[in-house]
Scaffold this motif. Structure first.
Motif, PDB file in Angstrom:
ATOM      1  N   ALA A   1      -3.536   9.329   7.118  1.00 43.48           N
ATOM      2  CA  ALA A   1      -4.932   9.659   7.379  1.00 43.48           C
ATOM      3  C   ALA A   1      -5.648   8.560   8.160  1.00 43.48           C
ATOM      4  O   ALA A   1      -6.835   8.670   8.447  1.00 43.48           O
ATOM      5  N   GLY A   2      -4.919   7.496   8.484  1.00 44.40           N
ATOM      6  CA  GLY A   2      -5.522   6.407   9.257  1.00 44.40           C
ATOM      7  C   GLY A   2      -5.906   5.202   8.442  1.00 44.40           C
ATOM      8  O   GLY A   2      -6.409   4.217   8.981  1.00 44.40           O
ATOM      9  N   GLY A   3      -5.695   5.250   7.137  1.00 39.37           N
ATOM     10  CA  GLY A   3      -6.064   4.120   6.298  1.00 39.37           C
ATOM     11  C   GLY A   3      -5.138   2.934   6.505  1.00 39.37           C
ATOM     12  O   GLY A   3      -3.930   3.086   6.671  1.00 39.37           O
ATOM     13  N   ARG A   4      -5.715   1.751   6.529  1.00 45.88           N
ATOM     14  CA  ARG A   4      -4.948   0.518   6.646  1.00 45.88           C
ATOM     15  C   ARG A   4      -4.831  -0.087   5.254  1.00 45.88           C
ATOM     16  O   ARG A   4      -5.796  -0.074   4.489  1.00 45.88           O
ATOM     17  N   GLY A   5      -3.664  -0.614   4.919  1.00 44.31           N
ATOM     18  CA  GLY A   5      -3.493  -0.950   3.519  1.00 44.31           C
ATOM     19  C   GLY A   5      -2.766  -2.231   3.217  1.00 44.31           C
ATOM     20  O   GLY A   5      -2.183  -2.894   4.077  1.00 44.31           O
ATOM     21  N   HIS A   6      -2.808  -2.538   1.913  1.00 42.63           N
ATOM     22  CA  HIS A   6      -2.210  -3.744   1.375  1.00 42.63           C
ATOM     23  C   HIS A   6      -1.592  -3.415   0.015  1.00 42.63           C
ATOM     24  O   HIS A   6      -2.261  -2.805  -0.833  1.00 42.63           O
ATOM     25  N   LEU A   7      -0.350  -3.808  -0.183  1.00 46.54           N
ATOM     26  CA  LEU A   7       0.293  -3.701  -1.488  1.00 46.54           C
ATOM     27  C   LEU A   7       0.217  -5.063  -2.165  1.00 46.54           C
ATOM     28  O   LEU A   7       0.611  -6.077  -1.570  1.00 46.54           O
TER      29      LEU A   7
ATOM     30  N   ALA B   1      -5.943  11.054  -2.143  1.00 46.67           N
ATOM     31  CA  ALA B   1      -7.399  11.006  -2.027  1.00 46.67           C
ATOM     32  C   ALA B   1      -7.761  10.869  -0.555  1.00 46.67           C
ATOM     33  O   ALA B   1      -6.992  10.299   0.229  1.00 46.67           O
ATOM     34  N   PRO B   2      -8.930  11.402  -0.160  1.00 40.46           N
ATOM     35  CA  PRO B   2      -9.334  11.307   1.245  1.00 40.46           C
ATOM     36  C   PRO B   2      -9.630   9.870   1.653  1.00 40.46           C
ATOM     37  O   PRO B   2     -10.444   9.191   1.029  1.00 40.46           O
ATOM     38  N   VAL B   3      -8.938   9.399   2.660  1.00 40.76           N
ATOM     39  CA  VAL B   3      -9.138   8.055   3.190  1.00 40.76           C
ATOM     40  C   VAL B   3      -9.377   8.182   4.686  1.00 40.76           C
ATOM     41  O   VAL B   3      -8.546   8.751   5.401  1.00 40.76           O
ATOM     42  N   ALA B   4     -10.500   7.687   5.142  1.00 39.78           N
ATOM     43  CA  ALA B   4     -10.860   7.831   6.549  1.00 39.78           C
ATOM     44  C   ALA B   4     -10.148   6.790   7.405  1.00 39.78           C
ATOM     45  O   ALA B   4      -9.655   5.773   6.920  1.00 39.78           O
ATOM     46  N   ARG B   5     -10.105   7.079   8.665  1.00 38.77           N
ATOM     47  CA  ARG B   5      -9.509   6.145   9.621  1.00 38.77           C
ATOM     48  C   ARG B   5     -10.233   4.803   9.563  1.00 38.77           C
ATOM     49  O   ARG B   5     -11.463   4.755   9.481  1.00 38.77           O
ATOM     50  N   PHE B   6      -9.471   3.737   9.572  1.00 37.24           N
ATOM     51  CA  PHE B   6      -9.954   2.360   9.535  1.00 37.24           C
ATOM     52  C   PHE B   6     -10.433   1.909   8.157  1.00 37.24           C
ATOM     53  O   PHE B   6     -10.853   0.764   8.002  1.00 37.24           O
ATOM     54  N   ASP B   7     -10.414   2.788   7.156  1.00 39.97           N
ATOM     55  CA  ASP B   7     -10.683   2.325   5.799  1.00 39.97           C
ATOM     56  C   ASP B   7      -9.580   1.360   5.380  1.00 39.97           C
ATOM     57  O   ASP B   7      -8.437   1.475   5.814  1.00 39.97           O
TER      58      ASP B   7
ATOM     59  N   TRP C   1     -11.007   0.784  -0.391  1.00 35.59           N
ATOM     60  CA  TRP C   1     -10.584   1.568  -1.546  1.00 35.59           C
ATOM     61  C   TRP C   1      -9.654   0.725  -2.407  1.00 35.59           C
ATOM     62  O   TRP C   1      -8.748   0.050  -1.894  1.00 35.59           O
ATOM     63  N   LEU C   2      -9.854   0.777  -3.714  1.00 39.23           N
ATOM     64  CA  LEU C   2      -8.996   0.069  -4.652  1.00 39.23           C
ATOM     65  C   LEU C   2      -8.248   1.059  -5.528  1.00 39.23           C
ATOM     66  O   LEU C   2      -8.758   2.132  -5.852  1.00 39.23           O
ATOM     67  N   TRP C   3      -7.035   0.696  -5.882  1.00 37.55           N
ATOM     68  CA  TRP C   3      -6.297   1.413  -6.927  1.00 37.55           C
ATOM     69  C   TRP C   3      -5.597   0.381  -7.783  1.00 37.55           C
ATOM     70  O   TRP C   3      -4.969  -0.552  -7.264  1.00 37.55           O
ATOM     71  N   ILE C   4      -5.735   0.519  -9.119  1.00 39.52           N
ATOM     72  CA  ILE C   4      -5.179  -0.456 -10.054  1.00 39.52           C
ATOM     73  C   ILE C   4      -4.239   0.255 -11.013  1.00 39.52           C
ATOM     74  O   ILE C   4      -4.650   1.169 -11.743  1.00 39.52           O
ATOM     75  N   ASP C   5      -2.999  -0.149 -11.003  1.00 44.22           N
ATOM     76  CA  ASP C   5      -1.970   0.422 -11.868  1.00 44.22           C
ATOM     77  C   ASP C   5      -2.247   0.043 -13.325  1.00 44.22           C
ATOM     78  O   ASP C   5      -2.344  -1.139 -13.661  1.00 44.22           O
ATOM     79  N   ARG C   6      -2.363   1.048 -14.195  1.00 45.47           N
ATOM     80  CA  ARG C   6      -2.564   0.804 -15.631  1.00 45.47           C
ATOM     81  C   ARG C   6      -1.503   1.523 -16.450  1.00 45.47           C
ATOM     82  O   ARG C   6      -1.711   1.844 -17.617  1.00 45.47           O
TER      83      ARG C   6
END
Length: 303
Positions: free
Chosen positions: A209-215, A178-184, A99-104
């Motif tokens: 929700a189990g999502g793994r992430g990066h800032l 937003a729905p994020v599944a485990r290991f996403d 999943w991507l999110w881009i600050d605008r």
């Protein structure tokens, strides 16, 4: 963090209208797509190299046939080379979702004379390049709150179209729920100049929700170094505030201390959830941080 939103030299007073004009994407998006594809072409592909046998399409190795296996697994061409029977093993592959999110938001429109591009352009190029790279590697890519995950060959154009059509994104400096599944895998790209408590809540909502992430923290060189002397004026494009500083050089030391404390707090938030933080300055090539993100995602997938 009002005083650290956007820094500029005297004589120039950017406001909300200028920021929104700078964030208009429709006309610039074709150029950004081309740049993103150039960045993607420099990245390593094949994120699914798990280096162990399993279902997939990529050939890994031949190994001796074991009694009891189905004869249909024998590779007769390879076996004909000597007196042993061999099985063609394929590398283990399993598609994941990124999943991507881009600050605008308004502060992302800033670009100093030291930068190669405005922060928002660099964030968009990075996001589009990662989308292209991940899909080429067999992953599904989605936009938080905007587009469902897909593995389309035209993912770059689809992501770009979704962003251009989303006018509300100009007012959001943190990702939506937003729905994020485990290991996403979730990659959040922005300047993260919002209060740390708000960032913490957003990350916790995703990680819970189990999502793994990066800032991915996008910064202009001026925002890091504050290279001003004499009189300067600081502008907060999000709130429309400004602050005139009589002695910028003396004020700069306090500013740098505060911005470092903010960075340290972001790192603590990430560590608390097992996330990573990558700092990217807009006077550096986008390919540097893109390669780091690809490597981080690949390492987690192999773990």
């Amino acid at each position: 963090m009002v005083s650290t939103r956007v820094l500029d030299a005297p004589g120039r007073a950017p406001g909300r209208r200028e920021a929104e004009s700078g964030l208009a994407l429709a006309e610039r998006m074709p150029r950004l797509i081309l740049e993103a594809r150039r960045v993607a072409s420099t990245l390593s592909h094949g994120l699914h190299g798990r280096r162990r046998a399993g279902p997939g399409e990529s050939f890994w190795q031949f190994r001796p046939f074991v009694a009891g296996e189905a004869a249909s697994r024998i590779d007769w061409r390879r076996s004909a080379r000597d007196e042993r029977l061999y099985v063609r093993e394929r590398e283990w592959e399993a598609a994941h979702t990124v999943w991507l999110w881009i600050d605008r938001s308004a502060s992302m429109g800033f670009a100093s004379s030291l930068a190669q591009a405005p922060k928002v352009e660099r964030a968009l190029v990075l996001g589009l390049a990662l989308a292209d790279t991940f899909v080429e590697a067999g992953e599904r890519v989605g936009l938080l709150g905007l587009a469902r995950p897909q593995a389309s060959r035209t993912i770059v154009e689809r992501v770009a179209e979704a962003l251009v059509a989303d006018a509300s994104g100009l007012d959001e400096d943190l990702p939506p729920r937003a729905p994020v599944a485990r290991f996403d895998e979730v990659i959040l790209i922005g300047d993260f100049l919002t209060p740390v408590d708000e960032v913490r809540a957003a990350v916790a909502g995703i990680a819970g929700a189990g999502g793994r992430g990066h800032l991915v923290v996008i910064v202009d060189p001026v925002e890091e170094t504050f290279p001003f002397a004499g009189e300067a004026e600081l502008h907060d494009l999000e709130a429309g505030l400004s602050l005139r500083v009589g002695d910028a050089a003396a004020w700069g030391s306090a500013y740098r201390t505060r911005i470092q404390a903010h960075r340290d707090a972001l790192a603590e938030v990430a560590r608390g959830h097992g996330w990573t933080v990558s700092l990217h300055r807009t006077d550096r090539p986008a390919s540097e941080v893109a390669l780091r993100l690809v490597t981080l995602v690949a390492a987690r997938g192999a773990g």
